[in-house]
Design a protein around this motif. Structure first.
Motif, PDB file in Angstrom:
ATOM      1  N   MET A  85       0.828  -1.206   0.000  1.00  0.00           N
ATOM      2  CA  MET A  85       0.000   0.000   0.000  1.00  0.00           C
ATOM      3  C   MET A  85       0.865   1.260   0.000  1.00  0.00           C
ATOM      4  O   MET A  85       0.566   2.240  -0.683  1.00  0.00           O
ATOM      5  CB  MET A  85      -0.929   0.002   1.212  1.00  0.00           C
ATOM      6  N   GLY A  86       1.949   1.215   0.769  1.00  0.00           N
ATOM      7  CA  GLY A  86       2.858   2.355   0.778  1.00  0.00           C
ATOM      8  C   GLY A  86       3.494   2.587  -0.574  1.00  0.00           C
ATOM      9  O   GLY A  86       3.576   3.734  -1.057  1.00  0.00           O
ATOM     10  N   VAL A  87       3.927   1.503  -1.215  1.00  0.00           N
ATOM     11  CA  VAL A  87       4.525   1.606  -2.555  1.00  0.00           C
ATOM     12  C   VAL A  87       3.488   2.119  -3.552  1.00  0.00           C
ATOM     13  O   VAL A  87       3.784   2.966  -4.406  1.00  0.00           O
ATOM     14  CB  VAL A  87       5.098   0.246  -2.995  1.00  0.00           C
ATOM     15  N   SER A  88       2.262   1.599  -3.471  1.00  0.00           N
ATOM     16  CA  SER A  88       1.199   1.997  -4.399  1.00  0.00           C
ATOM     17  C   SER A  88       0.906   3.495  -4.285  1.00  0.00           C
ATOM     18  O   SER A  88       0.767   4.192  -5.299  1.00  0.00           O
ATOM     19  CB  SER A  88      -0.077   1.211  -4.105  1.00  0.00           C
ATOM     20  N   ILE A  89       0.811   3.983  -3.047  1.00  0.00           N
ATOM     21  CA  ILE A  89       0.551   5.418  -2.841  1.00  0.00           C
ATOM     22  C   ILE A  89       1.731   6.250  -3.342  1.00  0.00           C
ATOM     23  O   ILE A  89       1.544   7.308  -3.961  1.00  0.00           O
ATOM     24  CB  ILE A  89       0.268   5.689  -1.349  1.00  0.00           C
ATOM     25  N   ALA A  90       2.952   5.757  -3.104  1.00  0.00           N
ATOM     26  CA  ALA A  90       4.147   6.467  -3.598  1.00  0.00           C
ATOM     27  C   ALA A  90       4.138   6.542  -5.125  1.00  0.00           C
ATOM     28  O   ALA A  90       4.499   7.580  -5.706  1.00  0.00           O
ATOM     29  CB  ALA A  90       5.412   5.761  -3.102  1.00  0.00           C
ATOM     30  N   ILE A  91       3.719   5.440  -5.774  1.00  0.00           N
ATOM     31  CA  ILE A  91       3.630   5.430  -7.243  1.00  0.00           C
ATOM     32  C   ILE A  91       2.575   6.425  -7.714  1.00  0.00           C
ATOM     33  O   ILE A  91       2.782   7.166  -8.686  1.00  0.00           O
ATOM     34  CB  ILE A  91       3.302   4.018  -7.751  1.00  0.00           C
ATOM     35  N   ILE A 123      -2.842   1.444  -7.276  1.00  0.00           N
ATOM     36  CA  ILE A 123      -3.430   1.346  -5.934  1.00  0.00           C
ATOM     37  C   ILE A 123      -4.340   0.120  -5.844  1.00  0.00           C
ATOM     38  O   ILE A 123      -4.314  -0.629  -4.860  1.00  0.00           O
ATOM     39  CB  ILE A 123      -4.197   2.632  -5.585  1.00  0.00           C
ATOM     40  N   ALA A 124      -5.141  -0.111  -6.887  1.00  0.00           N
ATOM     41  CA  ALA A 124      -6.012  -1.292  -6.911  1.00  0.00           C
ATOM     42  C   ALA A 124      -5.193  -2.569  -6.861  1.00  0.00           C
ATOM     43  O   ALA A 124      -5.534  -3.524  -6.148  1.00  0.00           O
ATOM     44  CB  ALA A 124      -6.891  -1.268  -8.165  1.00  0.00           C
ATOM     45  N   ASN A 125      -4.087  -2.599  -7.587  1.00  0.00           N
ATOM     46  CA  ASN A 125      -3.215  -3.774  -7.572  1.00  0.00           C
ATOM     47  C   ASN A 125      -2.583  -3.972  -6.195  1.00  0.00           C
ATOM     48  O   ASN A 125      -2.408  -5.102  -5.733  1.00  0.00           O
ATOM     49  CB  ASN A 125      -2.122  -3.644  -8.633  1.00  0.00           C
ATOM     50  N   GLY A 126      -2.223  -2.875  -5.545  1.00  0.00           N
ATOM     51  CA  GLY A 126      -1.671  -2.973  -4.203  1.00  0.00           C
ATOM     52  C   GLY A 126      -2.645  -3.608  -3.229  1.00  0.00           C
ATOM     53  O   GLY A 126      -2.271  -4.428  -2.376  1.00  0.00           O
TER      54      GLY A 126
END
Length: 489
Positions: A85-91, A123-126
């Motif tokens: 989730m952190g990586v997804s938000i960063a992306i 984000i959906a993938n995360g």
């Protein structure tokens, strides 16, 4: 059901879902190409490529670690979820802060808006990947395949309906977002995993260490396969990129339906082959692939003009000659495709990474050198890159496991020659309107039948013995039960 049978069944459903997704995506792609303008279509294709790159950092590494661990640990899985989730938000932040302004100044306000909307997908993938890993560990591949297919189908319907309602480029974006959200929701609801907050970060180094090399490999793979696309998009613009995208779409589907499933089977099979029999195993798989894939590649290239016009529409006619040129890559695709997995199966991942680096450097350098002369020159450069990298890759492979380019040519040249003759004959027939047919569909059908006959006759007349030897490799020898009643005591 045994672990082996579960694995085979899971692989079958994964491949079925992949095939279904490829067919649906191709149909939607063709409909969108007919409805949207060339500039709009190219703009969306560029935006999707940008988001595909950003998505690498989410989809690679963490979920694979969860699948391969000996036991499922909810604490570890929860920590993985929050990392994702952190990586997804960063992306998503990266897309808004970097990609959106670049798109605004390089292309248009519309391009910036499209990329911003697509930031929902990482984000959906995360949200989905840890739950998906849980289902995969439970061998619920049939359910996962159904969720993927439901997402693809829902997204496809949304894209087509909204495009017909006049939403233009946004239609594809809506479809992609719906596809990601539907697949995520279905996976989340059906998975038994529910994340909890984890304050203990002691497992974080394991997550990072496992993911880093996989992300690096995927990074290189992405740029090695997309290098020419990036050059076209940056230097030649969205409309030109759209023509190139349409030309490559047919071969992309062929690769996904043939090479990818065969490649997975090859990795499993080659890893169990003794070193002394490795040459023989490689000969068999390249021979079987060449027999069936080479005529499809050459055939699509030969019928490119009526095929493009019938499937995508007259406005995409400039893509046809590009497709005909790209078909000349057929022999290189067959001979080189399995080489990375061949090295990996023999415990040489660093050498496999070297092959990807060769792809990256050459596939970027030649299109850059030729982009000044336009799109056709870049496509010719792509074909030349295929043959140059073939020589370089086999130099690496021969040094480390002893398999040479000569062996690969010996296994495939008959099918390449037959395919090339078929390609020339069918292309000549189409260009000269040999059959005199005015209906596009019947012309296409006549050319396909002609090509199939030419290819088959050449193999049966000139290479009959070798062709039947390859076909015999497809037979499965039934296991015989040992005689009972005469066992020694």
């Amino acid at each position: 059901m045994s672990l082996k049978n579960k694995s085979i069944t899971g692989a079958f459903f994964n491949l079925s879902a992949n095939g279904f997704a490829q067919v649906i995506n191709f149909v939607v792609y063709a409909i969108m190409a007919r409805i949207l303008g060339v500039e709009e279509f190219g703009l969306v294709a560029i935006c999707l490529m940008v988001v595909e790159f950003c998505n690498l950092f989410v989809t690679v590494g963490i979920s694979q670690n969860l699948i391969q661990r000996e036991k499922w640990d909810n604490q570890f899985a929860s920590l993985s979820f929050w990392v994702l989730m952190g990586v997804s938000i960063a992306i998503a932040v990266f897309i808004f802060a970097i990609a959106v302004p670049i798109a605004w100044y390089t292309y248009s306000e519309l391009a910036a808006q499209l990329i911003a909307a697509l930031s929902i997908i990482p984000i959906a993938n995360g949200f989905r990947l840890v739950h998906k890993a849980r289902l995969e560990r439970d061998f619920r591949n049939k359910a996962l395949a159904a969720y993927d297919m439901a997402g693809v189908l829902a997204g496809g319907i949304v894209s087509v309906v909204t495009a017909l309602q006049g939403f233009g480029a946004w239609a594809i974006i809506y479809g992609k977002v719906v596809q990601a959200v539907v697949s995520t929701l279905l996976t989340w609801v059906q998975s038994s995993f529910r994340p909890v907050w984890v304050s203990d970060r002691s497992d974080l180094p394991e997550i990072i260490v496992f993911a880093k090399p996989l992300i690096a490999t995927s990074f290189v793979n992405f740029f090695s396969t997309k290098a020419s696309n990036i050059v076209i998009a940056f230097f030649l613009g969205a409309s030109t990129f759209a023509y190139a995208s349409v030309a490559r779409q047919g071969f992309s589907v062929i690769n996904n339906l043939t090479f990818q499933p065969l490649n997975r089977i090859a990795l499993a099979g080659l890893s169990r082959v003794e070193t002394m029999r490795l040459h023989q195993a490689f000969s068999r798989i390249t021979g079987m692939t060449a027999l069936f894939v080479i005529p499809v590649y050459f055939g699509v290239g030969a019928i490119a003009h009526p095929f493009i016009e019938l499937v995508f529409g007259e406005k995409w006619a400039p893509s046809a000659h590009l497709l005909s040129i790209l078909a000349l890559l057929a022999p290189t695709q067959v001979m080189a495709y399995y080489l990375p997995n061949l090295l990996i199966s023999q415990g040489k991942p660093n050498q496999a990474f070297t092959l990807n680096m060769i792809n990256l450097v050459v596939n970027l350098a030649l299109p850059l050198m030729l982009v000044y002369w336009g799109l056709t020159a870049v496509v010719i450069g792509i074909v030349l890159s295929g043959y140059i990298t073939l020589l370089m890759k086999f130099a690496v492979v021969k040094k480390h496991i002893g398999i040479s380019l000569r062996e690969a040519i010996a296994n495939t040249w008959r099918f390449s020659l037959a395919g090339l003759v078929m390609y020339g004959a069918v292309l000549y027939s189409e260009r000269t309107n040999l059959f005199g047919l005015t209906t596009l569909f019947f012309e296409l059908a006549a050319l396909v039948v002609t090509g199939a006959l030419i290819y088959s006759v050449i193999l049966l007349v000139c290479f009959r013995k070798h062709t039947f030897a390859v076909l015999r490799e497809l037979r499965v020898t039934p296991k015989t039960k040992p005689p009972q009643g005469n066992a020694k005591t």
